[in-house]
Design a protein around this motif. Structure first.
Motif, mmCIF file in Angstrom:
data_model
loop_
_atom_site.group_PDB
_atom_site.id
_atom_site.type_symbol
_atom_site.label_atom_id
_atom_site.label_comp_id
_atom_site.label_asym_id
_atom_site.label_seq_id
_atom_site.Cartn_x
_atom_site.Cartn_y
_atom_site.Cartn_z
ATOM 1 N N ARG A 1 5.800 2.659 -15.551
ATOM 2 C CA ARG A 1 6.627 1.775 -14.717
ATOM 3 C C ARG A 1 5.739 1.274 -13.588
ATOM 4 O O ARG A 1 5.223 2.057 -12.802
ATOM 5 C CB ARG A 1 7.826 2.536 -14.153
ATOM 6 C CG ARG A 1 8.681 1.687 -13.213
ATOM 7 C CD ARG A 1 10.009 2.356 -12.925
ATOM 8 N NE ARG A 1 9.867 3.653 -12.310
ATOM 9 C CZ ARG A 1 9.693 3.841 -10.985
ATOM 10 N NH1 ARG A 1 9.643 2.806 -10.169
ATOM 11 N NH2 ARG A 1 9.597 5.062 -10.493
ATOM 12 N N LEU A 2 5.538 -0.029 -13.551
ATOM 13 C CA LEU A 2 4.645 -0.609 -12.549
ATOM 14 C C LEU A 2 5.323 -0.681 -11.189
ATOM 15 O O LEU A 2 6.493 -1.043 -11.086
ATOM 16 C CB LEU A 2 4.210 -2.011 -12.958
ATOM 17 C CG LEU A 2 3.064 -2.144 -13.951
ATOM 18 C CD1 LEU A 2 2.824 -3.614 -14.266
ATOM 19 C CD2 LEU A 2 1.785 -1.506 -13.408
ATOM 20 N N ALA A 3 4.571 -0.327 -10.160
ATOM 21 C CA ALA A 3 5.011 -0.518 -8.773
ATOM 22 C C ALA A 3 3.888 -1.280 -8.083
ATOM 23 O O ALA A 3 2.843 -0.707 -7.765
ATOM 24 C CB ALA A 3 5.271 0.818 -8.095
ATOM 25 N N CYS A 4 4.077 -2.590 -7.911
ATOM 26 C CA CYS A 4 3.025 -3.454 -7.371
ATOM 27 C C CYS A 4 3.267 -3.725 -5.888
ATOM 28 O O CYS A 4 4.386 -4.023 -5.484
ATOM 29 C CB CYS A 4 2.979 -4.771 -8.139
ATOM 30 S SG CYS A 4 2.530 -4.582 -9.878
ATOM 31 N N HIS A 5 2.194 -3.638 -5.123
ATOM 32 C CA HIS A 5 2.260 -3.870 -3.683
ATOM 33 C C HIS A 5 1.168 -4.872 -3.316
ATOM 34 O O HIS A 5 0.011 -4.691 -3.683
ATOM 35 C CB HIS A 5 2.060 -2.562 -2.908
ATOM 36 C CG HIS A 5 2.992 -1.470 -3.342
ATOM 37 N ND1 HIS A 5 4.283 -1.350 -2.868
ATOM 38 C CD2 HIS A 5 2.826 -0.466 -4.236
ATOM 39 C CE1 HIS A 5 4.865 -0.311 -3.431
ATOM 40 N NE2 HIS A 5 4.012 0.237 -4.274
ATOM 41 N N GLU A 6 1.544 -5.911 -2.601
ATOM 42 C CA GLU A 6 0.589 -6.939 -2.203
ATOM 43 C C GLU A 6 0.274 -6.792 -0.726
ATOM 44 O O GLU A 6 1.140 -6.426 0.071
ATOM 45 C CB GLU A 6 1.174 -8.324 -2.485
ATOM 46 C CG GLU A 6 0.158 -9.446 -2.422
ATOM 47 C CD GLU A 6 0.758 -10.772 -2.859
ATOM 48 O OE1 GLU A 6 -0.008 -11.742 -2.995
ATOM 49 O OE2 GLU A 6 1.978 -10.845 -3.054
ATOM 50 N N GLY A 7 -0.977 -7.058 -0.351
ATOM 51 C CA GLY A 7 -1.347 -6.954 1.055
ATOM 52 C C GLY A 7 -2.816 -7.221 1.270
ATOM 53 O O GLY A 7 -3.545 -7.629 0.357
ATOM 54 N N GLY A 8 -3.257 -6.992 2.514
ATOM 55 C CA GLY A 8 -4.660 -7.139 2.844
ATOM 56 C C GLY A 8 -5.482 -6.034 2.201
ATOM 57 O O GLY A 8 -5.004 -4.911 2.029
ATOM 58 N N LEU A 9 -6.728 -6.340 1.866
ATOM 59 C CA LEU A 9 -7.552 -5.368 1.145
ATOM 60 C C LEU A 9 -7.767 -4.094 1.951
ATOM 61 O O LEU A 9 -7.698 -2.989 1.403
ATOM 62 C CB LEU A 9 -8.907 -6.001 0.785
ATOM 63 C CG LEU A 9 -9.862 -5.096 -0.001
ATOM 64 C CD1 LEU A 9 -9.243 -4.660 -1.322
ATOM 65 C CD2 LEU A 9 -11.192 -5.808 -0.236
ATOM 66 N N THR A 10 -8.002 -4.201 3.240
ATOM 67 C CA THR A 10 -8.270 -3.012 4.055
ATOM 68 C C THR A 10 -7.102 -2.042 4.025
ATOM 69 O O THR A 10 -7.284 -0.835 3.821
ATOM 70 C CB THR A 10 -8.581 -3.418 5.508
ATOM 71 O OG1 THR A 10 -9.714 -4.287 5.523
ATOM 72 C CG2 THR A 10 -8.895 -2.189 6.353
ATOM 73 N N SER A 11 -5.894 -2.557 4.205
ATOM 74 C CA SER A 11 -4.725 -1.669 4.205
ATOM 75 C C SER A 11 -4.487 -1.082 2.816
ATOM 76 O O SER A 11 -4.110 0.091 2.677
ATOM 77 C CB SER A 11 -3.481 -2.407 4.697
ATOM 78 O OG SER A 11 -3.151 -3.470 3.830
ATOM 79 N N LEU A 12 -4.720 -1.866 1.762
ATOM 80 C CA LEU A 12 -4.537 -1.358 0.400
ATOM 81 C C LEU A 12 -5.537 -0.251 0.091
ATOM 82 O O LEU A 12 -5.186 0.750 -0.557
ATOM 83 C CB LEU A 12 -4.678 -2.491 -0.614
ATOM 84 C CG LEU A 12 -3.591 -3.565 -0.605
ATOM 85 C CD1 LEU A 12 -3.920 -4.657 -1.614
ATOM 86 C CD2 LEU A 12 -2.219 -2.969 -0.899
ATOM 87 N N LEU A 13 -6.770 -0.400 0.553
ATOM 88 C CA LEU A 13 -7.775 0.639 0.305
ATOM 89 C C LEU A 13 -7.432 1.921 1.062
ATOM 90 O O LEU A 13 -7.714 3.023 0.581
ATOM 91 C CB LEU A 13 -9.166 0.138 0.693
ATOM 92 C CG LEU A 13 -9.726 -0.985 -0.183
ATOM 93 C CD1 LEU A 13 -11.089 -1.434 0.315
ATOM 94 C CD2 LEU A 13 -9.812 -0.554 -1.645
ATOM 95 N N GLY A 14 -6.823 1.779 2.230
ATOM 96 C CA GLY A 14 -6.353 2.961 2.953
ATOM 97 C C GLY A 14 -5.288 3.701 2.166
ATOM 98 O O GLY A 14 -5.282 4.934 2.092
ATOM 99 N N GLU A 15 -4.362 2.947 1.553
ATOM 100 C CA GLU A 15 -3.328 3.550 0.715
ATOM 101 C C GLU A 15 -3.945 4.214 -0.519
ATOM 102 O O GLU A 15 -3.516 5.280 -0.949
ATOM 103 C CB GLU A 15 -2.327 2.476 0.269
ATOM 104 C CG GLU A 15 -1.553 1.821 1.402
ATOM 105 C CD GLU A 15 -0.475 2.745 1.941
ATOM 106 O OE1 GLU A 15 0.432 3.104 1.190
ATOM 107 O OE2 GLU A 15 -0.572 3.118 3.126
#
Length: 308
Positions: free
Chosen positions: A122-136
């Motif tokens: 089950r896909l859970a896609c989140h869009e955002g800035g690269l820096t914040s995504l890499l932190g996640e």
């Protein structure tokens, strides 16, 4: 690990506080706090911290909550399966971060192979800035990040960049724009890239990784078309292009799809202008089955359509 203690922690966050959870569990708040403290000691991490009159999860607590959600959902599924005689296990979740600057169509085609697995996640896609995504990603809230730039070498956390593929840039314009600028679609293709000088242009915003390369390419070819608009959202940019507000660039690997979907003419392809796409994970060698099929299909099929 004591799963009863994990259940207490899970109930506290779902109930919105220790007092409410203690009422649901028929325990005193002091007993409940003590049980969660034992869980924290066992895990070697603080899971909760004070927030005003209540509590909130720490980074480790958010991670633990994600796992607890899956553990107790699986337990509920087991009860249902035993009662009904049917296997009702929930699908595994694949959490993907998609950098803002990645075209939506590219993201779809990159992730599509995971949905064709025998047991698709089950896909859970989140869009955002690269820096914040890499932190996640670094704290395991995401399994994968799809980006058009590699992870910065200065990043303080350990992640690994895997090249998915490269695509040249194709340029498009709506027929009404070609008519308005006295260029037929046929003549425009023959005159590429000179034809671009006669039309307004739509560009990605300055934070996009592609923007400086596009600007340099235009200068290299002595093209100075008027800038009509800039967009952070690539889908919105293409929507404006469809309405004849300006020409735009998009990955050539999706050229046929873009021309059909947005009813625009493919003017030409810039062989010397390339966009790259990456999968970023916490694994040096990818072992996650869904991520593995995503990377393998992108390299062997999606981006192999237009080899450089």
């Amino acid at each position: 690990m004591n799963y009863k203690h994990l259940h207490y922690f899970w109930t506290v966050l779902r109930a919105g506080g220790i007092v409410r959870a203690s009422e649901q569990l028929h325990l005193t708040p002091q007993t409940l706090s003590g049980q969660i403290k034992q869980l924290e000691e066992r895990l070697g991490q603080s899971l909760l911290r004070k927030a005003g009159r209540g509590v909130e999860p720490t980074d480790a607590g958010r991670l633990a909550m994600r796992y607890a959600d899956e553990i107790f959902a699986l337990g509920a599924s087991l009860q249902e399966a035993l009662a009904s005689g049917r296997d009702s296990r929930p699908a595994a979740v694949l959490r993907v971060g998609i950098a803002d600057s990645v075209p939506k169509a590219v993201a779809f085609h990159v992730l599509e192979p995971a949905m064709a697995l025998a047991e698709p996640p089950r896909l859970a896609c989140h869009e955002g800035g690269l820096t914040s995504l890499l932190g996640e990603l670094a704290v395991h809230r995401l399994d994968l990040v799809v980006s058009d730039v590699p992870a910065p070498s200065s990043l303080s956390v350990r992640v690994y960049t895997h090249l998915l593929g490269r695509s040249q840039l194709a340029f498009f314009a709506a027929p009404r724009l070609l008519r308005a600028t006295s260029w037929t679609a046929r003549r425009a293709r023959q005159a590429f890239p000179a034809c671009l000088a006669a039309m307004p242009m739509l560009l990605p915003g300055t934070p996009a990784a592609l923007r400086p390369r596009l600007d340099a390419w235009l200068r290299q070819h002595a093209l100075t078309p008027p800038l009509a608009a800039e967009f952070d959202d690539s889908a919105l940019l293409k929507a404006f292009g469809r309405e004849g507000q300006g020409f735009f660039a998009a990955p050539a690997v999706l050229a046929d799809e873009i021309a059909q979907q947005y009813q625009v003419e493919w003017l030409g392809t810039a062989d010397d202008l390339v966009e790259e796409f990456y999968a970023i994970s916490v694994e040096r060698r990818i072992t996650h089955p869904a991520v593995s099929v995503i990377t393998a299909t992108a390299r062997g099929k999606l981006f192999a359509r237009h080899p450089l």
